[in-house]
Design a protein around this motif. Structure first.
Motif, short mmCIF file in Angstrom:
data_model
loop_
_atom_site.label_atom_id
_atom_site.label_comp_id
_atom_site.label_asym_id
_atom_site.label_seq_id
_atom_site.Cartn_x
_atom_site.Cartn_y
_atom_site.Cartn_z
N PHE A 53 47.14 38.59 45.88
CA PHE A 53 46.17 37.81 45.10
C PHE A 53 44.99 38.67 44.73
O PHE A 53 44.78 39.73 45.31
N GLU A 54 44.25 38.21 43.74
CA GLU A 54 43.08 38.94 43.24
C GLU A 54 41.83 38.13 43.55
O GLU A 54 41.80 36.92 43.37
N THR A 55 40.81 38.80 44.04
CA THR A 55 39.57 38.11 44.39
C THR A 55 38.46 38.32 43.36
O THR A 55 37.47 37.60 43.38
N PHE A 56 38.63 39.30 42.48
CA PHE A 56 37.57 39.65 41.53
C PHE A 56 38.20 40.41 40.39
O PHE A 56 39.21 41.09 40.56
N GLY A 57 37.64 40.31 39.20
CA GLY A 57 38.13 41.08 38.07
C GLY A 57 36.99 41.48 37.16
O GLY A 57 36.01 40.75 37.00
N THR A 58 37.10 42.66 36.57
CA THR A 58 36.10 43.13 35.62
C THR A 58 36.78 44.05 34.62
O THR A 58 37.93 44.45 34.80
N TYR A 59 36.08 44.40 33.57
CA TYR A 59 36.61 45.30 32.55
C TYR A 59 35.94 46.66 32.67
O TYR A 59 34.81 46.77 33.11
N GLY A 60 36.66 47.68 32.27
CA GLY A 60 36.11 49.03 32.31
C GLY A 60 37.05 49.99 31.61
O GLY A 60 38.13 49.62 31.16
N GLU A 61 36.63 51.21 31.53
CA GLU A 61 37.43 52.26 30.89
C GLU A 61 37.99 53.18 31.98
O GLU A 61 37.37 54.17 32.35
N ALA A 62 39.17 52.84 32.47
CA ALA A 62 39.78 53.60 33.56
C ALA A 62 40.06 55.04 33.16
O ALA A 62 39.97 55.95 33.98
N ASP A 63 40.39 55.25 31.90
CA ASP A 63 40.71 56.62 31.47
C ASP A 63 39.49 57.54 31.54
O ASP A 63 39.63 58.75 31.70
N GLU A 64 38.30 57.00 31.46
CA GLU A 64 37.10 57.83 31.59
C GLU A 64 36.85 58.24 33.03
O GLU A 64 36.33 59.32 33.29
N VAL A 65 37.22 57.39 33.96
CA VAL A 65 36.98 57.66 35.38
C VAL A 65 38.11 58.49 35.98
O VAL A 65 37.87 59.39 36.78
N LEU A 66 39.34 58.18 35.61
CA LEU A 66 40.50 58.79 36.26
C LEU A 66 41.30 59.72 35.35
O LEU A 66 42.45 60.02 35.62
N GLU A 67 40.70 60.20 34.28
CA GLU A 67 41.44 60.97 33.29
C GLU A 67 42.06 62.25 33.85
O GLU A 67 43.11 62.70 33.38
N ASP A 68 41.45 62.86 34.84
CA ASP A 68 41.98 64.10 35.40
C ASP A 68 43.10 63.85 36.41
O ASP A 68 43.84 64.76 36.76
N ILE A 69 43.23 62.62 36.89
CA ILE A 69 44.22 62.30 37.92
C ILE A 69 45.45 61.63 37.31
O ILE A 69 46.58 61.99 37.60
N TYR A 70 45.22 60.62 36.45
CA TYR A 70 46.32 59.87 35.83
C TYR A 70 46.19 59.97 34.32
O TYR A 70 45.17 59.59 33.75
N ASP A 71 47.25 60.43 33.68
CA ASP A 71 47.21 60.60 32.22
C ASP A 71 47.59 59.34 31.45
O ASP A 71 47.21 59.19 30.29
N ASP A 72 48.34 58.43 32.07
CA ASP A 72 48.92 57.31 31.33
C ASP A 72 48.23 55.96 31.56
O ASP A 72 48.83 54.92 31.37
N ILE A 73 46.98 55.94 31.94
CA ILE A 73 46.27 54.68 32.17
C ILE A 73 45.85 54.08 30.84
O ILE A 73 45.17 54.73 30.05
#
Length: 95
Positions: A53-73
């Motif tokens: 289950f999920e307790t919280f949700g928000t929007y963001g730019e995952a590719d800006e934070v994790l761009e060096d780790i995951y290419d396909d977000i």
């Protein structure tokens, strides 16, 4: 048993136009034994059925934070996952 049927939307969706977080039900069990010598032992099993289950949700730019780790977000949704099945054991002594 713990229920959450309130309608929760993602932070950043103040107009409530996108998907909402799902409601959930959790089953927790607990047992304690108190001996006359002052020793108490017990256990608590939380989220017995290991409900996801999920307790919280928000929007963001995952590719800006994790761009060096995951290419396909591609998702812009971030969710806070709920606690998995957990077993807690405890003991206490009263004198």
């Amino acid at each position: 048993m713990e229920n959450c049927f309130a309608i929760n939307y993602f932070r950043g969706d103040e107009a409530n136009e996108n998907r909402e977080l799902d409601g959930y039900t959790l089953v927790n069990l607990s047992a304690t034994y108190a001996h006359s010598s002052g020793i108490t032992v017990g256990l608590r099993l939380e989220n017995v059925f290991d409900t996801a289950f999920e307790t919280f949700g928000t929007y963001g730019e995952a590719d800006e934070v994790l761009e060096d780790i995951y290419d396909d977000i591609e998702s812009t949704e971030f969710v806070g996952p709920g606690q998995p099945r957990t077993l807690r054991l405890f003991a206490s002594y009263q004198f």
